[in-house]
Write a protein that holds these residues in place. Sequence first.
Motif, mmCIF file in Angstrom:
data_model
loop_
_atom_site.group_PDB
_atom_site.id
_atom_site.type_symbol
_atom_site.label_atom_id
_atom_site.label_comp_id
_atom_site.label_asym_id
_atom_site.label_seq_id
_atom_site.Cartn_x
_atom_site.Cartn_y
_atom_site.Cartn_z
ATOM 1 N N HIS A 104 3.326 -11.591 -5.325
ATOM 2 C CA HIS A 104 1.684 -11.045 -5.540
ATOM 3 C C HIS A 104 1.899 -9.637 -6.127
ATOM 4 C CE1 HIS A 104 -0.709 -14.109 -4.029
ATOM 5 N NE2 HIS A 104 0.606 -14.564 -3.463
ATOM 6 N N ALA A 105 3.004 -9.145 -5.869
ATOM 7 C CA ALA A 105 3.023 -7.468 -6.143
ATOM 8 C C ALA A 105 2.839 -7.759 -7.953
ATOM 9 C CB ALA A 105 4.206 -6.721 -5.730
ATOM 10 N N HIS A 106 4.089 -8.453 -8.297
ATOM 11 C CA HIS A 106 3.779 -8.565 -9.771
ATOM 12 C C HIS A 106 2.642 -8.744 -10.640
ATOM 13 C CE1 HIS A 106 6.207 -9.824 -13.620
ATOM 14 N NE2 HIS A 106 5.326 -10.719 -13.504
ATOM 15 N N TRP A 107 1.917 -9.781 -9.791
ATOM 16 C CA TRP A 107 0.746 -10.213 -10.341
ATOM 17 C C TRP A 107 -0.379 -9.118 -10.329
ATOM 18 C CZ3 TRP A 107 1.111 -15.363 -7.586
ATOM 19 C CH2 TRP A 107 1.683 -16.258 -8.433
ATOM 20 N N THR A 108 -0.067 -8.169 -9.418
ATOM 21 C CA THR A 108 -1.048 -7.076 -9.388
ATOM 22 C C THR A 108 -0.676 -5.669 -9.796
ATOM 23 O OG1 THR A 108 -0.333 -6.486 -7.182
ATOM 24 C CG2 THR A 108 -2.084 -7.804 -7.120
ATOM 25 N N GLY A 109 0.386 -5.876 -10.659
ATOM 26 C CA GLY A 109 1.087 -4.598 -11.310
ATOM 27 C C GLY A 109 1.889 -3.608 -10.600
ATOM 28 N N LEU A 110 2.131 -4.059 -9.515
ATOM 29 C CA LEU A 110 3.266 -3.069 -8.721
ATOM 30 C C LEU A 110 4.529 -3.696 -8.995
ATOM 31 C CD1 LEU A 110 3.990 -1.139 -6.513
ATOM 32 C CD2 LEU A 110 3.458 -3.140 -4.724
ATOM 33 N N ASP A 111 5.462 -2.875 -9.490
ATOM 34 C CA ASP A 111 6.849 -3.352 -9.921
ATOM 35 C C ASP A 111 7.871 -3.067 -8.679
ATOM 36 O OD1 ASP A 111 8.859 -3.968 -11.631
ATOM 37 O OD2 ASP A 111 8.735 -2.164 -12.985
ATOM 38 N N VAL B 155 11.974 -3.374 -2.415
ATOM 39 C CA VAL B 155 11.636 -1.946 -2.809
ATOM 40 C C VAL B 155 10.931 -1.781 -4.178
ATOM 41 C CG1 VAL B 155 14.094 -1.484 -1.695
ATOM 42 C CG2 VAL B 155 13.857 -1.975 -4.240
ATOM 43 N N PRO B 156 10.565 -0.629 -4.176
ATOM 44 C CA PRO B 156 9.732 -0.481 -5.257
ATOM 45 C C PRO B 156 10.868 -0.101 -6.676
ATOM 46 C CG PRO B 156 9.019 1.535 -3.753
ATOM 47 C CD PRO B 156 10.317 0.475 -3.342
ATOM 48 N N THR B 157 10.719 -0.580 -7.660
ATOM 49 C CA THR B 157 11.634 -0.375 -8.696
ATOM 50 C C THR B 157 11.991 0.885 -8.859
ATOM 51 O OG1 THR B 157 10.918 -2.607 -9.714
ATOM 52 C CG2 THR B 157 12.294 -0.964 -11.138
ATOM 53 N N ASP B 158 11.056 1.862 -8.953
ATOM 54 C CA ASP B 158 11.240 3.390 -9.237
ATOM 55 C C ASP B 158 12.638 3.559 -8.206
ATOM 56 O OD1 ASP B 158 9.488 3.371 -11.280
ATOM 57 O OD2 ASP B 158 7.786 4.498 -10.080
ATOM 58 N N SER B 159 12.364 3.371 -7.265
ATOM 59 C CA SER B 159 13.494 3.799 -6.038
ATOM 60 C C SER B 159 14.989 3.382 -6.508
ATOM 61 C CB SER B 159 13.178 3.164 -4.756
ATOM 62 O OG SER B 159 11.874 3.695 -4.074
ATOM 63 N N VAL B 160 15.167 2.271 -6.993
ATOM 64 C CA VAL B 160 16.338 1.835 -7.225
ATOM 65 C C VAL B 160 16.649 2.162 -8.746
ATOM 66 C CG1 VAL B 160 16.626 0.088 -5.731
ATOM 67 C CG2 VAL B 160 15.583 -0.718 -7.548
ATOM 68 N N SER B 161 15.895 2.897 -9.392
ATOM 69 C CA SER B 161 15.994 3.288 -10.599
ATOM 70 C C SER B 161 16.712 4.619 -10.568
ATOM 71 C CB SER B 161 14.840 3.387 -11.486
ATOM 72 O OG SER B 161 14.269 2.087 -11.952
ATOM 73 N N ASP B 162 16.432 5.339 -9.462
ATOM 74 C CA ASP B 162 17.153 6.501 -8.989
ATOM 75 C C ASP B 162 18.520 6.430 -8.460
ATOM 76 O OD1 ASP B 162 17.843 8.698 -6.900
ATOM 77 O OD2 ASP B 162 16.202 9.738 -8.069
ATOM 78 N N PRO B 163 19.483 7.059 -9.180
ATOM 79 C CA PRO B 163 20.961 6.682 -8.957
ATOM 80 C C PRO B 163 21.240 6.884 -7.384
ATOM 81 C CG PRO B 163 20.841 7.748 -11.037
ATOM 82 C CD PRO B 163 19.343 7.747 -10.406
ATOM 83 N N GLN B 164 20.792 8.186 -7.059
ATOM 84 C CA GLN B 164 21.145 8.444 -5.633
ATOM 85 C C GLN B 164 20.371 7.557 -4.332
ATOM 86 O OE1 GLN B 164 23.469 10.308 -3.949
ATOM 87 N NE2 GLN B 164 24.422 10.467 -5.863
ATOM 88 N N GLU C 255 0.652 -1.177 0.056
ATOM 89 C CA GLU C 255 -0.075 0.044 0.051
ATOM 90 C C GLU C 255 0.824 1.298 0.067
ATOM 91 O OE1 GLU C 255 -3.595 1.916 2.758
ATOM 92 O OE2 GLU C 255 -2.885 -0.094 3.291
ATOM 93 N N ALA C 256 1.876 1.350 0.887
ATOM 94 C CA ALA C 256 2.775 2.369 0.777
ATOM 95 C C ALA C 256 3.747 2.560 -0.381
ATOM 96 C CB ALA C 256 3.855 2.132 2.074
ATOM 97 N N PHE C 257 4.017 1.527 -1.125
ATOM 98 C CA PHE C 257 4.745 1.649 -2.334
ATOM 99 C C PHE C 257 3.902 2.398 -3.357
ATOM 100 C CE2 PHE C 257 7.760 -2.489 -1.737
ATOM 101 C CZ PHE C 257 8.512 -1.701 -0.828
ATOM 102 N N ARG C 258 2.502 1.878 -3.410
ATOM 103 C CA ARG C 258 1.600 2.461 -4.501
ATOM 104 C C ARG C 258 1.341 3.785 -4.206
ATOM 105 N NH1 ARG C 258 -0.505 -1.830 -7.327
ATOM 106 N NH2 ARG C 258 -0.610 -3.833 -6.513
ATOM 107 N N ALA C 259 1.529 4.360 -2.976
ATOM 108 C CA ALA C 259 1.325 5.661 -2.581
ATOM 109 C C ALA C 259 2.489 6.480 -2.879
ATOM 110 C CB ALA C 259 0.844 5.917 -1.166
ATOM 111 N N ASN C 260 3.770 5.886 -3.106
ATOM 112 C CA ASN C 260 4.915 6.670 -3.504
ATOM 113 C C ASN C 260 5.427 7.256 -1.915
ATOM 114 O OD1 ASN C 260 4.911 6.062 -6.239
ATOM 115 N ND2 ASN C 260 3.754 7.641 -6.468
ATOM 116 N N SER C 261 5.121 6.515 -1.067
ATOM 117 C CA SER C 261 5.477 7.045 0.570
ATOM 118 C C SER C 261 6.483 6.077 1.187
ATOM 119 C CB SER C 261 4.226 7.261 1.261
ATOM 120 O OG SER C 261 3.722 5.844 1.349
#
Length: 360
Positions: A110-117, A241-250, A91-97
């Motif tokens: 299950h995150a993969h199956w529900t579209g959460l990367d 972790v959300p994939t977006d977080s480890v896509s950010d270099p810093q 839930e927190a990942f989806r809220a970007n928090s």
Amino acid sequence: MPSTPRAAVLLATVLTLSAAVLTGCADNTATTTASSKDLSDVEIPKTVDPDTEITVGSPEIQVALKLSGQIDKIPFKVKWANLSGGPQCSEAFRANSLDVCSAAEIPSIHAHWTGLDTKLVAAAFRTDPIKNPIYELGIAPGADIDSLADLRGKRIAYSPGQAQGALVLRILAKAGLTKEDVELVELPSTGDVYPTALGGGQVDAAPLGGVNIKRYPAKYGKDGGKTIPHGLRDDPSHLWVPTDSVSDPQKAAAIREFVTYWAKAKVWVDTHPEEWIEGYYVKDQGLSREDGEYLVKTGGHPAIPGDWTEAIANQQKTVDLLSKETDQKSFDAAILFDRRFEKTGAEAVASTGAETGAGS
């Protein structure tokens, strides 16, 4: 409880299994599937900007870092969130928090199956998981269950959105049974719901964890209540972790550094049982000292591998089992692991001088 610290025994290779089931499809049908990014060629900066901030949901590690005096040495900003596990973190990942969460492997599936990367960036296990399981199977008074084969036709507590749900499916598979051979009774596995359901005769069997393994037979043993081993590994523990977080270099650099603190915290907990019992189980969790000693004694030693090959292979088995039992599409489990972080935890352990061992 011995007064001298125990040596941390950490493995180079590990098998994996199941534990915490996630958030997602109550009707077993996902509408979307995450298409995870391949980050293998994306370089992580060697140093972290001290102004970088990540939000971490790992209350147990937070306490360990405080007790060990390491929390103020983290060279970037950490905002701590009082949550962990699949449902809360998804839930927190989806809220970007949230950037980092402690969870087992099932939530990422299950995150993969529900579209959460998402990605797994750290992995820990137990050196002797059969001897030191996270769960045992609680048996209700009068249920006439002495082995897993006796589960046929019985009512079993089942929580499809939580850790014990996947374990129940794996137990049935080990016993040569299917969902159709038993009656699955959906109940949340929080608090004392499962022990109460067993003691009250609502179900015949239910996976019990933590102090409930000790408390349930103490309370209901006189009536015939007991626990039996399931004989399966149920010990995976990850930083998720959300994939977006480890896509950010810093952020990726900060997360890699945090993995080193996570690994060292696990070594500290293992080698300081007295401080951990008092500081975490008694003062933070409000348990009795006796309960704390029991949890340390049955918790085994941490195993942090520097090679995830077997962990991924065994996670694939979990993906395939859940896919079959929940009508989901199977996928390559390797996409859930960010192997840029593969050696980070093991190297951090090595830097502490902790003893390493051969397998379990």
